[in-house]
Design a protein around this motif. Structure first.
Motif, mmCIF file in Angstrom:
data_model
loop_
_atom_site.group_PDB
_atom_site.id
_atom_site.type_symbol
_atom_site.label_atom_id
_atom_site.label_comp_id
_atom_site.label_asym_id
_atom_site.label_seq_id
_atom_site.Cartn_x
_atom_site.Cartn_y
_atom_site.Cartn_z
ATOM 1 N N GLU A 166 0.841 -1.290 0.009
ATOM 2 C CA GLU A 166 -0.034 -0.150 0.037
ATOM 3 C C GLU A 166 0.897 1.310 -0.174
ATOM 4 O O GLU A 166 0.604 2.216 -0.689
ATOM 5 N N ASN A 167 1.980 1.324 0.735
ATOM 6 C CA ASN A 167 2.727 2.373 0.801
ATOM 7 C C ASN A 167 3.473 2.561 -0.408
ATOM 8 O O ASN A 167 3.572 3.571 -1.130
ATOM 9 N N MET A 168 3.801 1.398 -1.319
ATOM 10 C CA MET A 168 4.303 1.558 -2.438
ATOM 11 C C MET A 168 3.594 2.229 -3.691
ATOM 12 O O MET A 168 3.969 2.648 -4.440
ATOM 13 N N THR A 169 2.293 1.513 -3.449
ATOM 14 C CA THR A 169 1.436 2.379 -4.199
ATOM 15 C C THR A 169 1.276 3.797 -4.102
ATOM 16 O O THR A 169 1.047 4.414 -5.306
ATOM 17 N N LYS A 170 1.137 4.120 -3.068
ATOM 18 C CA LYS A 170 0.908 5.599 -2.895
ATOM 19 C C LYS A 170 2.162 6.362 -3.276
ATOM 20 O O LYS A 170 2.161 7.461 -4.035
ATOM 21 N N THR A 171 3.299 5.641 -3.049
ATOM 22 C CA THR A 171 4.564 6.537 -3.418
ATOM 23 C C THR A 171 4.557 6.488 -4.914
ATOM 24 O O THR A 171 4.977 7.591 -5.565
ATOM 25 N N LEU A 172 4.376 5.424 -5.721
ATOM 26 C CA LEU A 172 4.381 5.367 -7.081
ATOM 27 C C LEU A 172 3.537 6.348 -7.735
ATOM 28 O O LEU A 172 3.670 6.819 -8.990
ATOM 29 N N SER A 173 2.206 6.344 -7.219
ATOM 30 C CA SER A 173 1.183 7.311 -7.795
ATOM 31 C C SER A 173 1.594 8.867 -7.643
ATOM 32 O O SER A 173 1.368 9.662 -8.742
ATOM 33 N N VAL A 174 2.555 9.210 -6.974
ATOM 34 C CA VAL A 174 3.058 10.455 -6.971
ATOM 35 C C VAL A 174 4.115 10.417 -7.936
ATOM 36 O O VAL A 174 4.366 11.417 -8.973
ATOM 37 N N GLU A 175 5.417 9.651 -7.854
ATOM 38 C CA GLU A 175 6.496 9.751 -8.645
ATOM 39 C C GLU A 175 5.790 9.490 -10.198
ATOM 40 O O GLU A 175 6.496 10.130 -11.044
ATOM 41 N N TRP A 176 4.895 8.548 -10.529
ATOM 42 C CA TRP A 176 4.552 8.168 -11.764
ATOM 43 C C TRP A 176 3.323 9.023 -12.536
ATOM 44 O O TRP A 176 2.908 8.691 -13.437
ATOM 45 N N ALA A 177 2.746 9.889 -11.680
ATOM 46 C CA ALA A 177 1.693 11.017 -12.045
ATOM 47 C C ALA A 177 2.089 11.610 -13.330
ATOM 48 O O ALA A 177 1.368 11.819 -14.224
#
Length: 290
Positions: A166-177
């Motif tokens: 879940e933390n990975m998901t949130k982090t990548l949602s910002v990086e890869w937006a």
């Protein structure tokens, strides 16, 4: 539930598509018109999923894959791109755990659960993003996790793994937006699947239902609807979220532990396992069972 051409032309990759919630997601995505690529370690259940989709007029292919193997992951992603040209949605459903009190979990057991749920999810996510979604200018990644979130007694290894995802998901949602990639985590509560009945010791299933305020198991169709909704244009503004589908299980909390009969069942299983190993040694080597 949805218009039959909702996902027409969309290419959706679903890991762990042979059984349970993975199969439910694959079936509903195909009903929406998507071309489904189902991945998993076992050929037979994947073939059953593909047959069910084709019987319903949909299109699907099955690819054997162990998501913990980096080379195999890259080969599968390359093949999907060679055959279809793009990947619009990745459903990271493959995972697994076993219910056991923490004091019985071995280092190898803990490591195996983390490799499957965290490393495997990362390898699929990274390969699909870098090979397909970044070059094509976008896509959706849905990572399956578990409810409840605030501790899951009896599944400490899986609790740790799913929190990491879940933390990975949130982090990548910002990086890869900036690439147009949207990532969300879907936290599953208790669903009426074969795994619920066959993979847990007696008492766990019965106890679980007492912790669901809705008073029933979720249906696999309900899970498929959530996945399809997010894969559709209706889900385009979702990113960085954890969507929980559990009949208020997460709100209810962990409750008391252990469930009635759990420790007794674990000890019986341990005794049976030790006896089985002794029997094998006796038969193969002639060593006295004592």
């Amino acid at each position: 539930m949805f218009a039959p051409d909702l996902l027409k032309g969309s290419i959706c990759v679903v890991t762990g598509a042979g059984t349970g919630l993975g199969r439910a997601a694959a079936l509903e995505l195909a009903r929406g018109g998507a071309i489904v690529v189902g991945c998993g370690r076992r050929e037979e259940p994947l073939a059953e999923t593909v047959a069910s989709i084709e019987d319903g007029g949909g299109t699907a292919v099955a690819l054997e894959l162990d998501i913990r193997e980096s080379d195999a992951v890259n080969e599968v992603v390359d093949r999907v791109l060679a055959d279809h040209g793009r990947i619009d949605t990745l459903v990271n459903n493959a995972g697994g755990q076993f219910a056991l009190p923490a004091e019985y979990i071995t280092p190898n057991g803990f490591r195996t659960v983390l490799e499957l749920n965290v490393l495997g999810t990362w390898l699929m996510t990274h390969a699909v993003a870098t090979k397909a979604m970044i070059p094509q200018g976008g896509g959706k990644i849905l990572n399956v996790t578990l409810s409840p979130h605030d501790g899951f007694p009896g599944l400490v290894h899986s609790s740790a793994a799913r929190a990491a995802v879940e933390n990975m998901t949130k982090t990548l949602s910002v990086e890869w937006a900036r690439f147009g990639i949207r990532l969300n985590a879907l936290a599953a509560g208790h669903f009426d699947t074969d795994a619920l009945a066959t993979r847990y010791v007696p008492g766990v299933k019965e106890d679980a239902l007492t912790r669901v305020p809705a008073g029933r198991w979720g249906t696999v169709e309900e899970w498929g609807w959530l996945v399809t909704y997010l894969a559709s244009p209706a889900g385009d503004y979702f990113s960085g979220s954890v969507l929980t589908l559990d009949g208020a299980r997460d709100v209810f909390g962990a409750g008391s532990y252990p469930p009635a009969g759990l420790l007794e069942a674990v000890e019986e299983a341990a005794i049976a396992t030790r006896q089985h190993r002794n029997d094998i040694r006796f038969v193969t080597t002639g060593v006295d069972r004592k």
